[in-house]
Design a protein around this motif. Structure first.
Motif, PDB file in Angstrom:
ATOM      1  N   GLU A  72       0.820  -1.213   0.000  1.00 44.22           N
ATOM      2  CA  GLU A  72       0.000   0.000   0.000  1.00 44.22           C
ATOM      3  C   GLU A  72       0.857   1.269   0.000  1.00 44.22           C
ATOM      4  OE1 GLU A  72      -2.375   0.535   3.496  1.00 44.22           O
ATOM      5  OE2 GLU A  72      -3.925   1.619   2.396  1.00 44.22           O
ATOM      6  N   THR A  73       1.889   1.298   0.827  1.00 45.68           N
ATOM      7  CA  THR A  73       2.716   2.522   0.903  1.00 45.68           C
ATOM      8  C   THR A  73       3.415   2.761  -0.436  1.00 45.68           C
ATOM      9  OG1 THR A  73       4.521   1.256   1.884  1.00 45.68           O
ATOM     10  CG2 THR A  73       3.147   2.517   3.401  1.00 45.68           C
ATOM     11  N   ILE A  74       3.822   1.698  -1.116  1.00 43.46           N
ATOM     12  CA  ILE A  74       4.484   1.856  -2.419  1.00 43.46           C
ATOM     13  C   ILE A  74       3.487   2.346  -3.470  1.00 43.46           C
ATOM     14  CG2 ILE A  74       5.630   0.590  -4.295  1.00 43.46           C
ATOM     15  CD1 ILE A  74       6.970  -1.126  -2.071  1.00 43.46           C
ATOM     16  N   LEU A  75       2.299   1.758  -3.459  1.00 36.93           N
ATOM     17  CA  LEU A  75       1.278   2.179  -4.429  1.00 36.93           C
ATOM     18  C   LEU A  75       0.920   3.658  -4.244  1.00 36.93           C
ATOM     19  CD1 LEU A  75      -0.666   1.404  -6.717  1.00 36.93           C
ATOM     20  CD2 LEU A  75      -2.359   0.816  -4.969  1.00 36.93           C
ATOM     21  N   LYS A  76       0.776   4.084  -2.994  1.00 35.52           N
ATOM     22  CA  LYS A  76       0.416   5.482  -2.708  1.00 35.52           C
ATOM     23  C   LYS A  76       1.448   6.437  -3.300  1.00 35.52           C
ATOM     24  CE  LYS A  76      -2.432   5.265   1.454  1.00 35.52           C
ATOM     25  NZ  LYS A  76      -2.371   5.217   2.933  1.00 35.52           N
ATOM     26  N   ARG A  77       2.712   6.105  -3.195  1.00 34.14           N
ATOM     27  CA  ARG A  77       3.771   6.956  -3.761  1.00 34.14           C
ATOM     28  C   ARG A  77       3.722   6.962  -5.291  1.00 34.14           C
ATOM     29  NH1 ARG A  77       6.472  10.972  -1.015  1.00 34.14           N
ATOM     30  NH2 ARG A  77       6.869  10.316   1.121  1.00 34.14           N
ATOM     31  N   LEU A  78       3.500   5.787  -5.890  1.00 39.91           N
ATOM     32  CA  LEU A  78       3.415   5.704  -7.362  1.00 39.91           C
ATOM     33  C   LEU A  78       2.268   6.558  -7.899  1.00 39.91           C
ATOM     34  CD1 LEU A  78       4.149   1.912  -7.992  1.00 39.91           C
ATOM     35  CD2 LEU A  78       5.426   3.826  -8.982  1.00 39.91           C
ATOM     36  N   LEU A  79       1.181   6.587  -7.131  1.00 40.16           N
ATOM     37  CA  LEU A  79       0.008   7.333  -7.583  1.00 40.16           C
ATOM     38  C   LEU A  79       0.256   8.847  -7.576  1.00 40.16           C
ATOM     39  CD1 LEU A  79      -2.821   5.207  -5.908  1.00 40.16           C
ATOM     40  CD2 LEU A  79      -2.195   5.278  -8.343  1.00 40.16           C
ATOM     41  N   GLU A  80       1.310   9.289  -6.896  1.00 33.69           N
ATOM     42  CA  GLU A  80       1.678  10.716  -6.918  1.00 33.69           C
ATOM     43  C   GLU A  80       2.115  11.149  -8.318  1.00 33.69           C
ATOM     44  OE1 GLU A  80       3.225  11.128  -2.276  1.00 33.69           O
ATOM     45  OE2 GLU A  80       4.695  11.121  -3.905  1.00 33.69           O
ATOM     46  N   LEU A  81       2.389  10.185  -9.207  1.00 30.83           N
ATOM     47  CA  LEU A  81       2.785  10.506 -10.582  1.00 30.83           C
ATOM     48  C   LEU A  81       1.562  10.678 -11.491  1.00 30.83           C
ATOM     49  CD1 LEU A  81       5.789   8.018 -10.923  1.00 30.83           C
ATOM     50  CD2 LEU A  81       5.915  10.499 -10.635  1.00 30.83           C
ATOM     51  N   ASN A  82       0.407  10.816 -10.869  1.00 31.06           N
ATOM     52  CA  ASN A  82      -0.857  10.986 -11.615  1.00 31.06           C
ATOM     53  C   ASN A  82      -1.157   9.830 -12.567  1.00 31.06           C
ATOM     54  OD1 ASN A  82      -1.661  13.463 -10.467  1.00 31.06           O
ATOM     55  ND2 ASN A  82      -0.118  14.518 -11.728  1.00 31.06           N
ATOM     56  N   LEU A  83      -0.844   8.641 -12.114  1.00 38.08           N
ATOM     57  CA  LEU A  83      -1.168   7.440 -12.890  1.00 38.08           C
ATOM     58  C   LEU A  83      -2.524   6.920 -12.432  1.00 38.08           C
ATOM     59  CD1 LEU A  83       2.317   5.716 -12.509  1.00 38.08           C
ATOM     60  CD2 LEU A  83       1.434   6.837 -14.574  1.00 38.08           C
ATOM     61  N   PRO A  84      -3.290   6.318 -13.349  1.00 42.77           N
ATOM     62  CA  PRO A  84      -4.534   5.678 -12.903  1.00 42.77           C
ATOM     63  C   PRO A  84      -4.212   4.554 -11.914  1.00 42.77           C
ATOM     64  CG  PRO A  84      -4.438   5.785 -15.311  1.00 42.77           C
ATOM     65  CD  PRO A  84      -3.085   6.182 -14.798  1.00 42.77           C
ATOM     66  N   ASN A  85      -5.104   4.399 -10.943  1.00 41.80           N
ATOM     67  CA  ASN A  85      -4.904   3.365  -9.928  1.00 41.80           C
ATOM     68  C   ASN A  85      -5.539   2.060 -10.405  1.00 41.80           C
ATOM     69  OD1 ASN A  85      -4.692   1.783  -7.702  1.00 41.80           O
ATOM     70  ND2 ASN A  85      -5.870   3.123  -6.339  1.00 41.80           N
ATOM     71  N   PHE A  86      -4.690   1.112 -10.809  1.00 41.79           N
ATOM     72  CA  PHE A  86      -5.227  -0.195 -11.227  1.00 41.79           C
ATOM     73  C   PHE A  86      -5.538  -1.044  -9.995  1.00 41.79           C
ATOM     74  CE2 PHE A  86      -4.963  -4.547 -12.983  1.00 41.79           C
ATOM     75  CZ  PHE A  86      -5.950  -4.434 -13.941  1.00 41.79           C
ATOM     76  N   GLY A  87      -4.924  -0.714  -8.856  1.00 43.70           N
ATOM     77  CA  GLY A  87      -5.354  -1.369  -7.622  1.00 43.70           C
ATOM     78  C   GLY A  87      -4.256  -1.894  -6.722  1.00 43.70           C
ATOM     79  N   LEU A  88      -4.695  -2.079  -5.477  1.00 40.91           N
ATOM     80  CA  LEU A  88      -3.871  -2.769  -4.484  1.00 40.91           C
ATOM     81  C   LEU A  88      -4.437  -4.178  -4.437  1.00 40.91           C
ATOM     82  CD1 LEU A  88      -1.870  -2.752  -2.036  1.00 40.91           C
ATOM     83  CD2 LEU A  88      -3.792  -1.985  -0.644  1.00 40.91           C
ATOM     84  N   ILE A  89      -3.684  -5.141  -4.953  1.00 43.87           N
ATOM     85  CA  ILE A  89      -4.251  -6.474  -5.178  1.00 43.87           C
ATOM     86  C   ILE A  89      -3.752  -7.445  -4.111  1.00 43.87           C
ATOM     87  CG2 ILE A  89      -4.704  -8.245  -6.922  1.00 43.87           C
ATOM     88  CD1 ILE A  89      -5.292  -5.487  -8.076  1.00 43.87           C
ATOM     89  N   GLY A  90      -4.694  -8.066  -3.402  1.00 48.45           N
ATOM     90  CA  GLY A  90      -4.356  -8.991  -2.316  1.00 48.45           C
ATOM     91  C   GLY A  90      -4.481 -10.439  -2.719  1.00 48.45           C
ATOM     92  N   ASN A  91      -3.881 -11.314  -1.898  1.00 44.14           N
ATOM     93  CA  ASN A  91      -3.946 -12.767  -2.085  1.00 44.14           C
ATOM     94  C   ASN A  91      -3.510 -13.177  -3.488  1.00 44.14           C
ATOM     95  OD1 ASN A  91      -4.424 -15.179  -0.694  1.00 44.14           O
ATOM     96  ND2 ASN A  91      -6.287 -15.511  -1.876  1.00 44.14           N
ATOM     97  N   PHE A  92      -2.584 -12.410  -4.060  1.00 49.14           N
ATOM     98  CA  PHE A  92      -2.176 -12.664  -5.431  1.00 49.14           C
ATOM     99  C   PHE A  92      -1.218 -13.840  -5.495  1.00 49.14           C
ATOM    100  CE2 PHE A  92       0.196 -11.562  -9.404  1.00 49.14           C
ATOM    101  CZ  PHE A  92      -0.886 -11.673 -10.251  1.00 49.14           C
ATOM    102  N   ASN A  93      -1.391 -14.662  -6.535  1.00 49.72           N
ATOM    103  CA  ASN A  93      -0.718 -15.952  -6.580  1.00 49.72           C
ATOM    104  C   ASN A  93       0.619 -15.965  -7.310  1.00 49.72           C
ATOM    105  OD1 ASN A  93      -0.740 -18.480  -5.630  1.00 49.72           O
ATOM    106  ND2 ASN A  93      -2.317 -19.271  -6.985  1.00 49.72           N
ATOM    107  N   PHE A  94       1.218 -14.825  -7.522  1.00 50.07           N
ATOM    108  CA  PHE A  94       2.541 -14.756  -8.151  1.00 50.07           C
ATOM    109  C   PHE A  94       3.536 -15.533  -7.283  1.00 50.07           C
ATOM    110  CE2 PHE A  94       6.493 -11.999  -8.465  1.00 50.07           C
ATOM    111  CZ  PHE A  94       6.929 -12.561  -9.651  1.00 50.07           C
ATOM    112  N   SER A  95       4.346 -16.405  -7.904  1.00 48.89           N
ATOM    113  CA  SER A  95       5.130 -17.340  -7.093  1.00 48.89           C
ATOM    114  C   SER A  95       6.147 -16.635  -6.196  1.00 48.89           C
ATOM    115  CB  SER A  95       5.820 -18.368  -7.978  1.00 48.89           C
ATOM    116  OG  SER A  95       6.733 -17.715  -8.827  1.00 48.89           O
TER     117      SER A  95
END
Ligand SMILES: [Zn+2]
Length: 505
Positions: free
Chosen positions: A427-450
């Motif tokens: 969440e803290t990383i996403l919040k900083r990225l969003l300061e670049l005025n990028l659309p928020n695709f989301g904070l995604i939980g329980n994601f299965n990336f290995s």
């Protein structure tokens, strides 16, 4: 008349006895010293038991100090207190035990009988009475899934399992086995991580034994001894911060938990028989933020190791990330290009470029960086994990680009976590990225990336922008913008570390 004569006669006899009684009493009263010498006062205080099940048998007694004691004619030591004891090896069946104490020419003897009933020894073969269902055994890398569902990254994982755990095989679904965890619970396991057990073997169950909870350096460890390797599932609670491990086929027999007082990560441990065949280990954690844990068997003991908050966090420093060892993972590489943009930019190249930029930013802030790849090569997921584990990283950031959706719209940025305890970091990383005025695709939980699966350290996946979106592609082709995004990732991590430090005060 006849009656009266008899009465008289009886009275006369009594009168004749009287001098004898008086004489005896007199004799006793003038010989007190003689009587005391015979007063050995032998008492057997332990070992007089009708039936015992062990061959080794202890007899303990007490007699006037200075006596000579024998048990079954063998001399035994008498202590200055008067106590004595012996270890006997009983014969099967009835045993006569004779305790003799001698003192000043007098002796006292006590004899009793103890029956040794040999316990019924069941041979290994007899114990393994024929079991009519097949069993599997876990291999290295095994994990449990909740269901037989699958997406492009595999079905929803419960957790990894140690090797050598036997479970009843219930069914086969595509590349998965359905396995029984307990009477009421089942799960699925990929076939490739199992081997078959010879037919007829029973599934294991265990009585839980003693526990120990200790500080082993950079981590605290809970060790729960079991009779067999039972399957387990791990459950996390955040408020309060708890780790719960359910052990299937285990029955509580623990009455001894050794807890050392120098624990850093663990506040306390507790147990609960959740149902008749599920035993829960409850670990209350001290800090609000987590730095990883692992669960594995050592012999038949289940070891739960919980990492301490890194020293680098607790030591005050001017550089915000000083002393932290951070794993940076550039997604894909070599033959694995990842997504390819409409103009032909390859994700693997962008990932590597951004990873180097991130490395520079993190090092500027005092961190040490370990990369899973430093050039255009394909590195297997397991190898990436091994690189990070060997380096003892404190946390990991994986850098990727996304793909899919509307090609004509800016799709935006997103971060991903698998385990709930690492949500705040994502969440803290996403919040900083969003300061670049990028659309928020989301904070995604329980994601299965290995690379989000390991529990050994915090992990976050950063999907910067979409390769497939034309507006996103334009931004991704701008090196200056890539750098800006990586500065934001580094700043998000700084925010996180600040939050952790605040929570420790
Ligand atoms: Zn990717």
């Amino acid at each position: 008349m006849q009656n009266n004569i008899s009465k008289y006669q009886a009275m006369k006899n009594k009168l004749n006895l009287l001098p004898v009684i008086l004489l005896t009493l007199l004799a006793l009263s003038i010989m007190p010293s003689l009587y005391a010498q015979n007063n050995i006062q032998l008492r057997v205080v332990r070992g007089k038991i009708d039936t015992v099940l062990t061959r080794v048998h202890y007899v303990v007694g007490v007699a006037t100090p200075g006596s000579v004691i024998t048990i079954n004619n063998l001399p035994v030591k008498q202590y200055s207190t008067g106590s004595f004891g012996a270890e006997l090896n009983l014969d099967e069946g009835p045993n006569t035990i004779t305790v003799k104490a001698t003192s000043g020419g007098y002796e006292e003897v006590e004899t009793f009988w103890v029956y040794f009933k040999k316990p019924l020894i069941v041979s290994k073969e007899d114990q393994m009475e024929f079991y009519p269902k097949p069993l599997i055994k876990t291999k290295k890398g095994a994990y449990l899934n909740y269901g037989a569902g699958a997406d492009r990254l595999g079905g929803a994982k419960i957790n990894f399992l140690a090797e050598g755990i036997k479970m009843e095989l219930m069914d086969s679904v595509n590349n998965l086995y359905k396995v029984r965890l307990s009477e009421q619970n089942y799960a699925f396991i990929p076939k490739q991580f199992t081997e078959r057990v010879p037919f007829g073997v029973k599934p294991p169950f265990s009585l839980t034994g003693s526990w120990s909870v200790s500080n082993i350096g950079k981590a605290d460890r809970v060790r729960v001894s079991l009779e067999n390797r039972q399957p387990y599932t791990i459950y996390r609670e955040l408020d309060p911060n708890k780790l719960v491990i359910d052990i299937y086929g285990a029955h509580c027999n623990s009455n001894w938990i050794t807890q050392y007082l120098d624990l850093k990560a663990i506040e306390y441990v507790h147990l609960r028989q959740t149902s008749s065949d599920i035993f829960s280990v409850i670990i209350k954690l001290r800090d609000n933020f987590s730095w990883g844990y692992s669960v594995d068997y050592v012999g038949n003991s289940l070891d739960i190791t919980i990492r301490h908050t890194p020293d680098a966090i607790t030591v005050p420093s001017r550089a915000s990330l000083k002393g932290l060892i951070i794993g940076v993972d550039a997604g894909h590489g070599g033959v694995a290009s990842g997504a390819v943009s409409p103009s032909g930019i390859k994700e693997k190249d962008l990932n590597l470029t951004m990873s180097y930029m991130l490395k520079e930013e993190l090092e500027k802030r005092g961190a040490k960086v370990v990369m899973s790849r430093t050039e255009d090569v394909d590195v297997a997921m397991q190898d990436r994990l091994d690189i990070f584990k060997r380096a003892g990283i404190d946390l990991m950031l994986s850098i990727h680009c996304n793909a899919g959706g509307n090609p004509l719209k800016p799709m935006g940025t997103s971060t991903y976590y698998r385990h709930i305890e690492y949500r705040t970091l994502a969440e803290t990383i996403l919040k900083r990225l969003l300061e670049l005025n990028l659309p928020n695709f989301g904070l995604i939980g329980n994601f299965n990336f290995s690379l989000n699966s390991p529990t050994e350290f915090p992990t976050v996946l950063v999907e910067t922008l979409f390769m497939s979106s034309l507006p996103d592609e334009e931004q991704l082709s701008d090196e200056k913008f890539l750098k800006e995004m990586m500065v934001k990732v580094a700043k998000g991590l700084e925010d996180y570390v600040k939050d952790v430090k605040k929570s420790l005060k």
